[in-house]
Design a protein around this motif. Sequence first.
Motif, PDB file in Angstrom:
ATOM      1  N   ASP A   8      -4.038 -95.005  15.186  1.00 23.75           N
ATOM      2  CA  ASP A   8      -3.236 -93.898  14.658  1.00 23.75           C
ATOM      3  C   ASP A   8      -2.269 -93.437  15.747  1.00 23.75           C
ATOM      4  N   THR A   9      -0.999 -93.770  15.587  1.00 19.61           N
ATOM      5  CA  THR A   9       0.010 -93.393  16.582  1.00 19.61           C
ATOM      6  C   THR A   9       0.865 -92.221  16.117  1.00 19.61           C
ATOM      7  N   GLY A  10       0.446 -91.574  15.022  1.00 19.58           N
ATOM      8  CA  GLY A  10       1.214 -90.434  14.523  1.00 19.58           C
ATOM      9  C   GLY A  10       2.469 -90.891  13.799  1.00 19.58           C
ATOM     10  N   SER A  11       3.508 -90.079  13.864  1.00 27.03           N
ATOM     11  CA  SER A  11       4.767 -90.388  13.192  1.00 27.03           C
ATOM     12  C   SER A  11       5.403 -91.652  13.753  1.00 27.03           C
ATOM     13  N   ALA A  12       5.827 -92.542  12.848  1.00 34.88           N
ATOM     14  CA  ALA A  12       6.482 -93.779  13.287  1.00 34.88           C
ATOM     15  C   ALA A  12       7.771 -93.469  14.035  1.00 34.88           C
ATOM     16  N   TRP A  13       8.459 -92.378  13.612  1.00 32.85           N
ATOM     17  CA  TRP A  13       9.720 -92.022  14.276  1.00 32.85           C
ATOM     18  C   TRP A  13       9.482 -91.594  15.730  1.00 32.85           C
ATOM     19  N   SER A  14       8.475 -90.745  15.945  1.00 31.83           N
ATOM     20  CA  SER A  14       8.201 -90.292  17.312  1.00 31.83           C
ATOM     21  C   SER A  14       7.701 -91.433  18.176  1.00 31.83           C
TER      22      SER A  14
ATOM     23  N   MET B 224       0.523 -87.381  22.017  1.00 30.83           N
ATOM     24  CA  MET B 224       0.050 -88.362  21.049  1.00 30.83           C
ATOM     25  C   MET B 224      -1.234 -87.863  20.387  1.00 30.83           C
ATOM     26  N   PRO B 225      -1.585 -88.398  19.193  1.00 26.38           N
ATOM     27  CA  PRO B 225      -2.746 -87.880  18.456  1.00 26.38           C
ATOM     28  C   PRO B 225      -4.078 -88.006  19.179  1.00 26.38           C
ATOM     29  N   SER B 226      -4.244 -89.013  20.026  1.00 30.24           N
ATOM     30  CA  SER B 226      -5.532 -89.239  20.677  1.00 30.24           C
ATOM     31  C   SER B 226      -5.325 -89.950  22.011  1.00 30.24           C
ATOM     32  N   VAL B 227      -6.417 -90.062  22.778  1.00 29.75           N
ATOM     33  CA  VAL B 227      -6.363 -90.796  24.032  1.00 29.75           C
ATOM     34  C   VAL B 227      -6.030 -92.261  23.768  1.00 29.75           C
ATOM     35  N   SER B 228      -6.613 -92.828  22.697  1.00 25.72           N
ATOM     36  CA  SER B 228      -6.356 -94.239  22.377  1.00 25.72           C
ATOM     37  C   SER B 228      -4.887 -94.477  22.026  1.00 25.72           C
ATOM     38  N   SER B 229      -4.273 -93.565  21.273  1.00 26.32           N
ATOM     39  CA  SER B 229      -2.870 -93.754  20.909  1.00 26.32           C
ATOM     40  C   SER B 229      -1.974 -93.608  22.135  1.00 26.32           C
ATOM     41  N   SER B 230      -2.328 -92.684  23.046  1.00 20.38           N
ATOM     42  CA  SER B 230      -1.567 -92.536  24.289  1.00 20.38           C
ATOM     43  C   SER B 230      -1.703 -93.795  25.140  1.00 20.38           C
ATOM     44  N   TYR B 231      -2.933 -94.275  25.223  1.00 23.13           N
ATOM     45  CA  TYR B 231      -3.203 -95.503  25.973  1.00 23.13           C
ATOM     46  C   TYR B 231      -2.363 -96.648  25.421  1.00 23.13           C
ATOM     47  N   TRP B 232      -2.328 -96.761  24.086  1.00 19.52           N
ATOM     48  CA  TRP B 232      -1.613 -97.881  23.479  1.00 19.52           C
ATOM     49  C   TRP B 232      -0.113 -97.816  23.739  1.00 19.52           C
ATOM     50  N   ILE B 233       0.492 -96.637  23.592  1.00 21.07           N
ATOM     51  CA  ILE B 233       1.949 -96.578  23.735  1.00 21.07           C
ATOM     52  C   ILE B 233       2.350 -96.882  25.183  1.00 21.07           C
ATOM     53  N   LEU B 234       1.514 -96.509  26.152  1.00 22.03           N
ATOM     54  CA  LEU B 234       1.800 -96.851  27.546  1.00 22.03           C
ATOM     55  C   LEU B 234       1.628 -98.353  27.788  1.00 22.03           C
ATOM     56  N   VAL B 235       0.576 -98.926  27.199  1.00 27.25           N
ATOM     57  CA  VAL B 235       0.378-100.375  27.298  1.00 27.25           C
ATOM     58  C   VAL B 235       1.561-101.111  26.682  1.00 27.25           C
TER      59      VAL B 235
END
Length: 469
Positions: A426-432, A349-360
């Motif tokens: 910022d979660t990067g590509s919507a598809w991914s 994922m683009p950042s720690v925050s985006s990784s954190y969010w997708i896991l949440v």
Amino acid sequence: MQTSSRSLSVFALTMINIAAICNIKNFPLSALYGLSAVFFYALAALIYFIPIAFVSAELATGWPKRGIYTWVSEAMGGRMGFLAVWLQWVENIIWYPTILSFIAGTMAYTFNPEYANHKLYVLFVVLTCFWAVTFLNFLGMRVSGWISTMAALLGTIIPGFFIITLGFVWWFTGQGSQTPLNWSAFFPDLSNINQLVIFSGILLALAGMEMSGVHATEVENPQKDYPKAIFISSLIILFLSSVGSLSVAIVVPKNAISLASGSMEAFSVFLGNYQINWLIPFIALIMSLGALGMMSTWIVGPTKGVFAAAIDGDLPPLFQKRNKKDMPTTILLVQALFVTLLSSVFLFMPSVSSSYWILVNMTVQIYLIMYFIMFLSAIILRYKQPDTPRPYRIPGKYGLHFVAGLGMLSCLFSFLLGFLPPEQIDTGSAWSYELILIVGIAFFILAPLVIYANKQESWNLQKSPRGKG
């Protein structure tokens, strides 16, 4: 009914609920909403938080053993019971990297805050801590309960009240705010669907109230005292969560809030302003140790339901293995492997925050499916087993239908909402982003169904000629 000398008071049950649910870790995520976080917390309480508490109380007092595994099995059979308890276990597995990334981000403030957003550092701490605590739990549960209590006190309650106090002092001394605090800011833009996605994080912040249901029979008058404790604890939890979030939002700009270390960012601003920033490493240390101590206790808890299903023959005998300390070692190791796999999201994922969010978000999605099954089971059991004694029963002829139905609708709406990328992160590509969610959720739902469909009679060692082995 004769009261037991061990009956819980309304105050005691209120404190249990607050300690179990309110967590400083959740403040940065809801801080992204600014003042409108208060609106969303109130909405979540009405359509989600309170229905879970009341429905789980009726189920827990009617079927007090084995929690959701029993509730769903009694209503819809063993297959669905196994699915429900599997989802309860899995949502904790997905959630572990988020609490561990919070620990990593907080720990960074003891030596170098810049590491809080370094992906490799966060991944290293997540995996090191989780595997270390997993093997520590192989030694058994003889560690005294007061250690967990002290960990919760040091890691969450004291820092939580401290950051709220600092927020009040900051505001009332006219220091200004990074987020608008006027009346119009209270109401979110409900026309923008992407603005609503963070609502899933608020739902997770309020998750776990089903735990409270197991205590419903321990209060002196369940029909009267349990709702009172729920009402009081709900108000306090909503107040602490809302004001704690605002304490972060008023000093950290919205676009600079880190979901993993936002609380420490706020502490840094507060304490730096008051010329006492020498406290920052100390606060970071006690929060890290406190969260790690609670982590040690949480790692074993959710495995108990899956282990109960394994003993009933829903999983192969390998998963029924216990060591000399009576710990489910195979399940603990499988859990650690899942956490390791899921934690790889920090690299992609683009950042720690985006990784954190997708896991949440994935945690919430799994949780919502489990809660939907729980609400449906409560309605089915009213018809299927109407005469089963329930010391606490949702009142009114259609009371349960309304409360459980409201909960089911909120679960369905929030589940669909969760597939949209949030505007605030910022979660990067919507598809991914959506691919990770869909594949992850599909795997965790299909896995137990495939296992159950292929289970063998020999898996049930209690009925097998080989015995428990």
